[in-house]
Structures are given as structure tokens and as C-alpha cells.
Design a protein around this motif. Structure first.
Motif, PDB file in Angstrom:
ATOM      1  N   MET A 179      -7.879  -3.731   5.979  1.00 48.53           N
ATOM      2  CA  MET A 179      -8.067  -4.710   4.814  1.00 48.53           C
ATOM      3  C   MET A 179      -8.314  -5.886   5.528  1.00 48.53           C
ATOM      4  O   MET A 179      -9.087  -6.620   4.837  1.00 48.53           O
ATOM      5  CB  MET A 179      -7.034  -4.483   3.856  1.00 48.53           C
ATOM      6  N   LEU A 190       0.769  -1.216   0.025  1.00 46.78           N
ATOM      7  CA  LEU A 190       0.004   0.147   0.044  1.00 46.78           C
ATOM      8  C   LEU A 190       0.947   1.246  -0.065  1.00 46.78           C
ATOM      9  O   LEU A 190       0.544   2.124  -0.780  1.00 46.78           O
ATOM     10  CB  LEU A 190      -1.009   0.020   1.139  1.00 46.78           C
ATOM     11  N   TYR A 239      -4.969   4.934  -8.291  1.00 48.06           N
ATOM     12  CA  TYR A 239      -5.543   3.839  -7.498  1.00 48.06           C
ATOM     13  C   TYR A 239      -6.992   4.234  -6.999  1.00 48.06           C
ATOM     14  O   TYR A 239      -7.279   5.360  -6.918  1.00 48.06           O
ATOM     15  CB  TYR A 239      -4.657   3.242  -6.252  1.00 48.06           C
ATOM     16  N   PHE A 297      -9.032   4.817   0.866  1.00 48.38           N
ATOM     17  CA  PHE A 297      -7.580   4.268   0.928  1.00 48.38           C
ATOM     18  C   PHE A 297      -7.418   3.882   2.530  1.00 48.38           C
ATOM     19  O   PHE A 297      -7.323   4.663   3.386  1.00 48.38           O
ATOM     20  CB  PHE A 297      -6.514   4.840   0.437  1.00 48.38           C
ATOM     21  N   SER A 298      -7.376   2.607   2.449  1.00 48.84           N
ATOM     22  CA  SER A 298      -6.980   2.021   4.226  1.00 48.84           C
ATOM     23  C   SER A 298      -5.779   1.456   4.520  1.00 48.84           C
ATOM     24  O   SER A 298      -4.956   1.599   3.677  1.00 48.84           O
ATOM     25  CB  SER A 298      -8.262   0.975   4.299  1.00 48.84           C
ATOM     26  N   PRO A 313     -11.618  -7.162  -0.042  1.00 49.16           N
ATOM     27  CA  PRO A 313     -10.589  -5.644  -0.126  1.00 49.16           C
ATOM     28  C   PRO A 313     -10.269  -5.739  -1.556  1.00 49.16           C
ATOM     29  O   PRO A 313      -9.505  -6.929  -1.885  1.00 49.16           O
ATOM     30  CB  PRO A 313     -10.018  -5.329   0.911  1.00 49.16           C
ATOM     31  N   GLU A 314     -10.383  -4.661  -2.418  1.00 49.96           N
ATOM     32  CA  GLU A 314      -9.918  -4.750  -3.652  1.00 49.96           C
ATOM     33  C   GLU A 314      -9.167  -3.377  -4.021  1.00 49.96           C
ATOM     34  O   GLU A 314      -9.707  -2.430  -3.724  1.00 49.96           O
ATOM     35  CB  GLU A 314     -10.889  -4.966  -4.747  1.00 49.96           C
ATOM     36  N   LEU A 315      -8.196  -3.370  -4.294  1.00 51.78           N
ATOM     37  CA  LEU A 315      -7.023  -2.316  -4.670  1.00 51.78           C
ATOM     38  C   LEU A 315      -6.908  -2.038  -6.239  1.00 51.78           C
ATOM     39  O   LEU A 315      -6.183  -3.080  -6.819  1.00 51.78           O
ATOM     40  CB  LEU A 315      -5.966  -2.086  -3.897  1.00 51.78           C
ATOM     41  N   ARG A 316      -7.581  -1.312  -6.849  1.00 53.51           N
ATOM     42  CA  ARG A 316      -7.356  -1.092  -8.191  1.00 53.51           C
ATOM     43  C   ARG A 316      -6.002  -0.142  -8.725  1.00 53.51           C
ATOM     44  O   ARG A 316      -6.136   0.855  -8.016  1.00 53.51           O
ATOM     45  CB  ARG A 316      -8.622  -0.740  -8.958  1.00 53.51           C
ATOM     46  N   TYR A 339     -10.067   2.160  -4.372  1.00 52.93           N
ATOM     47  CA  TYR A 339      -9.845   1.297  -3.354  1.00 52.93           C
ATOM     48  C   TYR A 339     -11.502   0.903  -2.938  1.00 52.93           C
ATOM     49  O   TYR A 339     -12.300   1.747  -2.857  1.00 52.93           O
ATOM     50  CB  TYR A 339      -9.255   1.910  -1.877  1.00 52.93           C
ATOM     51  N   SER A 340     -11.793  -0.303  -2.633  1.00 46.05           N
ATOM     52  CA  SER A 340     -13.068  -0.581  -2.496  1.00 46.05           C
ATOM     53  C   SER A 340     -13.027  -1.868  -1.754  1.00 46.05           C
ATOM     54  O   SER A 340     -12.142  -2.658  -1.675  1.00 46.05           O
ATOM     55  CB  SER A 340     -13.972  -0.998  -3.714  1.00 46.05           C
ATOM     56  N   ARG A 343      -6.287  -8.228  -4.816  1.00 49.99           N
ATOM     57  CA  ARG A 343      -7.436  -8.534  -3.815  1.00 49.99           C
ATOM     58  C   ARG A 343      -6.831  -9.201  -2.701  1.00 49.99           C
ATOM     59  O   ARG A 343      -5.912 -10.228  -2.846  1.00 49.99           O
ATOM     60  CB  ARG A 343      -8.483  -9.516  -4.704  1.00 49.99           C
TER      61      ARG A 343
END
Length: 166
Positions: free
Chosen positions: A65, A38, A48, A59-60, A81-84, A50-51, A96
Motif C-alpha cells: 500500500m 489490515l 472489505y 488485499f495487500s 490505496p483505499e480499503l472499504r 481493496y482498491s 485511505r
């Protein structure tokens, strides 16, 4: 000179041969390694989003996460948790957190055609592998454990792990 030449590996980037979304993994990770990832995304200036469970969020931390991924001890509360991440606007990588013990992500081979895009992938794999001090392996979609290529820690570069002519 690039780590990999397009003409030597292009068959590995053929969506018909390898599936469109190969599996990329860093094994033997911890929550701390996720936090390094991260922090790396931020430090590189990559775009990025984040979801958690499909809901966009700020963003966490990796600890947050992991709490979402493990459902805070309640399996029915588990979400992914997904980080694009876009290292460049035309290339998307989706990280993911299925578990903290590995960093899993997808790339779309249709976005990685030609030497310039291959170099982007190689650069990302090298940056992640060097920062974590771990191998980053890419396997054909649905074929984990049989990597085609990846960042080799000892070689300090991305190498082919199969003969693309086979």
C-alpha cells in the motif's frame, strides 16, 4: 452501559451540523501500524474491498500500500490505496493511505443514526485504538485538529471532546 449515549451526542452526528463525512484519524503511525490495521480487519471478520487508484485488487500488505501511495519514488505514479470496510453490512468505513504517518478514514453520519449504530462506531474505534495503543479521533468534516469525540488511550474508552450543546 455504552461509552456514549445517543441523546448526549446526537447533534455531533447531524450531517447538517457536522458534514456528512467526518474525518477520523490515528496520528503518529507507521507502515507497521497500517499492517496491524489490515490484520485487524481480517481477524475481526469484517467485510472489505481493496482498491488502488480506483482499481479493485487483492488485499495487500501495508508495505505494498505504501509503495502505491508513495509512487515507488516517482510522484507521477502516486495513487491512493483505499480499503472499504463494513463492520456490519449497513456501516461503511473508508480507509485511505494518503501517507503512512496517519491512518485516515471516513464514516457516513447518515449510516450512524441511533444508539445501535453509535455503538458500532464506538466498538470499532475502541478495537483500533486498543490494538494500536493510540488515540482515534473524529472531527467534523474539514475540521482536523478539533476532535468531537474519540478513543482516549488513557481512559480506555471513547469520550466526548466537545460540548455537543455548543
Amino acid at each position: 452501559m455504552p461509552d456514549l449515549l445517543w441523546d448526549d451526542v446526537k447533534v455531533l452526528f447531524d450531517p447538517e451540523f457536522n458534514g456528512a463525512l467526518p474525518d477520523v484519524v490515528v496520528e503518529g503511525t507507521t507502515v507497521e501500524d497500517w499492517q496491524v490495521l489490515l490484520d485487524l480487519v481480517r481477524a475481526q471478520g469484517w467485510q472489505y474491498a481493496y482498491s488502488v487508484g480506483g482499481e479493485p485488487m487483492e488485499f495487500s500488505s501495508a508495505a505494498d500500500m505504501a509503495a502505491a501511495a508513495y509512487g515507488a519514488g516517482a510522484p507521477e505514479l502516486r495513487v491512493t490505496p483505499e480499503l472499504r470496510v463494513w463492520p456490519i453490512p449497513e456501516v461503511l468505513m473508508i480507509f485511505r493511505m494518503y501517507q503512512t504517518e496517519s491512518i485516515d478514514f471516513d464514516v457516513d453520519l447518515r449510516e450512524l443514526q441511533g444508539q445501535e449504530r453509535l455503538d458500532v462506531l464506538v466498538d470499532v474505534l475502541c478495537v483500533i485504538g486498543r490494538r494500536l495503543g493510540k488515540s482515534v479521533l473524529m472531527s467534523a468534516e474539514g475540521s482536523p485538529g478539533r476532535p468531537d469525540l474519540g478513543f482516549d488511550v488513557e481512559a480506555d474508552r471513547v469520550v466526548k471532546m466537545v460540548d455537543p450543546g455548543v
